[in-house]
Design an enzyme around this catalytic site. Structure first.
Site, PDB file in Angstrom:
ATOM      1  N   ARG A 130     -84.063 -51.466   7.660  1.00  0.00           N
ATOM      2  CA  ARG A 130     -84.116 -50.040   7.307  1.00  0.00           C
ATOM      3  C   ARG A 130     -83.749 -49.777   5.847  1.00  0.00           C
ATOM      4  O   ARG A 130     -83.752 -48.624   5.411  1.00  0.00           O
ATOM      5  CB  ARG A 130     -83.190 -49.252   8.237  1.00  0.00           C
ATOM      6  CG  ARG A 130     -83.628 -49.355   9.706  1.00  0.00           C
ATOM      7  CD  ARG A 130     -82.621 -48.744  10.649  1.00  0.00           C
ATOM      8  NE  ARG A 130     -83.025 -48.911  12.045  1.00  0.00           N
ATOM      9  CZ  ARG A 130     -82.235 -48.687  13.094  1.00  0.00           C
ATOM     10  NH1 ARG A 130     -81.002 -48.265  12.899  1.00  0.00           N
ATOM     11  NH2 ARG A 130     -82.674 -48.867  14.320  1.00  0.00           N
ATOM     12  N   HIS A 173     -88.261 -58.581   6.486  1.00  0.00           N
ATOM     13  CA  HIS A 173     -87.496 -57.620   5.683  1.00  0.00           C
ATOM     14  C   HIS A 173     -86.452 -58.335   4.827  1.00  0.00           C
ATOM     15  O   HIS A 173     -85.344 -57.822   4.620  1.00  0.00           O
ATOM     16  CB  HIS A 173     -86.836 -56.595   6.599  1.00  0.00           C
ATOM     17  CG  HIS A 173     -87.807 -55.837   7.452  1.00  0.00           C
ATOM     18  ND1 HIS A 173     -88.618 -54.844   6.942  1.00  0.00           N
ATOM     19  CD2 HIS A 173     -88.120 -55.950   8.768  1.00  0.00           C
ATOM     20  CE1 HIS A 173     -89.381 -54.359   7.918  1.00  0.00           C
ATOM     21  NE2 HIS A 173     -89.098 -55.008   9.025  1.00  0.00           N
ATOM     22  N   PRO A 232     -72.653 -50.958  12.291  1.00  0.00           N
ATOM     23  CA  PRO A 232     -71.677 -51.992  12.645  1.00  0.00           C
ATOM     24  C   PRO A 232     -70.266 -51.519  12.321  1.00  0.00           C
ATOM     25  O   PRO A 232     -70.039 -50.845  11.312  1.00  0.00           O
ATOM     26  CB  PRO A 232     -72.084 -53.179  11.767  1.00  0.00           C
ATOM     27  CG  PRO A 232     -72.873 -52.589  10.651  1.00  0.00           C
ATOM     28  CD  PRO A 232     -73.555 -51.380  11.212  1.00  0.00           C
ATOM     29  N   GLU A 233     -69.333 -51.850  13.193  1.00  0.00           N
ATOM     30  CA  GLU A 233     -67.944 -51.459  13.001  1.00  0.00           C
ATOM     31  C   GLU A 233     -67.116 -52.704  12.709  1.00  0.00           C
ATOM     32  O   GLU A 233     -67.660 -53.788  12.501  1.00  0.00           O
ATOM     33  CB  GLU A 233     -67.454 -50.684  14.234  1.00  0.00           C
ATOM     34  CG  GLU A 233     -68.286 -49.425  14.494  1.00  0.00           C
ATOM     35  CD  GLU A 233     -67.831 -48.616  15.695  1.00  0.00           C
ATOM     36  OE1 GLU A 233     -66.641 -48.704  16.065  1.00  0.00           O
ATOM     37  OE2 GLU A 233     -68.659 -47.898  16.281  1.00  0.00           O
ATOM     38  N   LYS A 274     -51.513 -33.640  11.208  1.00  0.00           N
ATOM     39  CA  LYS A 274     -52.827 -33.021  11.069  1.00  0.00           C
ATOM     40  C   LYS A 274     -53.179 -32.214  12.321  1.00  0.00           C
ATOM     41  O   LYS A 274     -53.202 -32.738  13.426  1.00  0.00           O
ATOM     42  CB  LYS A 274     -53.899 -34.088  10.857  1.00  0.00           C
ATOM     43  CG  LYS A 274     -53.653 -35.020   9.687  1.00  0.00           C
ATOM     44  CD  LYS A 274     -53.783 -34.321   8.350  1.00  0.00           C
ATOM     45  CE  LYS A 274     -53.657 -35.321   7.203  1.00  0.00           C
ATOM     46  NZ  LYS A 274     -53.785 -34.657   5.890  1.00  0.00           N
TER      47      LYS A 274
END
Length: 304
Positions: A119, A99, A2-3, A178
């Protein structure tokens, strides 16, 4: 993973359903859910019980509840979602998920907060709050303001593009200095947080920039536009509940987002570019997949 938009959707759900309530008891099932907490599950359960939830907060992809225990200063209950973690608000008598790893019950006998993780990469940890060195006295934005401080494990994370604390000119200067692939910098949570693989690909496509182009080769206005596209696409995703490719990424009510229907680059391999019609390509990048249009996003020449 997830972002930012997916985590912000969950944060808003927590703010609506959990903030202002006092935790009566916390039940942690097994050791793994509290492996990031130094005292283990029994200590974590004891320390969050009787605490009031003051706020639901976030920086980038990191999410936490600000708790006010009766006999201590406010602390942060950091909630690591990992790859499949879910925070669900459900009646206490609702069937238990397969879960399920933790439940929080409240004094008002209202809905439980449940932590579910298929997970088991996620977990919970109680940590001190530190002053936010990035906090600025500016007008309200669409992101949280961190008035209570930042959890210790999150202190090194840079502000994200939806925060008031996001310093766009400084980030542009940092990226321009950079000589590395610009996508690498978009994914560097120490430079700008919250942008993951999905929204990096989408921002780069909108900006017409290939992810392997060195940031130093871009002009400052071009870098600024790229950051603006990242903020824009994440706001659009947030308005649609985030991006859910399966049933794992859901809000606190269990509903999935649908921004995956609006993606122009990520996951679109072989489909025509929405801008020019050229087939979208996929390539390996930093052990991930990058998606781009070979016509709109010219591949940079290999450097000697």
């Amino acid at each position: 993973m997830p972002e930012l938009p997916e985590v912000e959707v969950v944060r808003r759900g927590l703010a609506e359903h959990v903030v202002g309530r006092r935790i009566r008891t916390a039940h942690l099932l097994g050791q793994r859910v509290a492996r990031r907490h130094e005292g283990g599950p029994a200590d974590l359960s004891a320390r969050v019980s009787r605490a009031e939830v003051l706020a639901a907060d976030r920086r980038g992809k990191y999410l936490w509840l600000v708790l006010d225990p009766p006999d201590d200063d406010p602390h942060a209950l950091v909630m690591h979602l990992g790859m499949s973690g879910q925070l669900l608000v459900e009646p206490a008598d609702a069937p238990r998920e397969k879960h399920l790893h933790a439940t929080l019950d409240f004094d008002d006998d209202g809905p439980q907060l449940r932590f579910v993780d298929q997970r088991t990469f996620g977990g919970l940890a109680l940590t001190p709050l530190l002053p936010d060195v990035h906090r600025r006295a500016v007008g309200p934005g669409s992101g949280p303001a961190h008035g209570h401080g930042i959890p210790q494990p999150v202190a090194h994370i840079a502000p994200d593009p939806l925060e008031d604390a996001f310093d766009r000119p400084t980030v542009i200067r940092t990226m321009k200095s950079k000589n590395v692939a610009v996508k690498r910098l978009l994914l560097d949570q120490g430079v700008v947080s919250g942008i993951g693989n999905i929204y990096a690909d989408e921002a780069l496509w909108r900006a017409g920039v290939h992810g392997r182009r060195p940031a130093s080769a871009l002009t400052r206005p071009a870098i600024g536009r790229l950051l603006d596209h990242a903020a824009e696409v994440m706001r659009e995703a947030l308005a649609q509940g985030g991006t859910s490719f399966d049933a794992l990424y859901v809000n606190v009510n269990g509903a999935s987002g649908y921004f995956d229907r609006s993606l122009d680059a990520y996951g679109q391999t072989g489909r025509p570019c929405a801008r020019c019609g050229t087939a979208i390509r996929r390539e390996e990048f930093m052990n991930r997949s990058s998606h781009y249009c070979p016509r709109c996003q010219t591949v940079p020449r290999a450097r000697a």
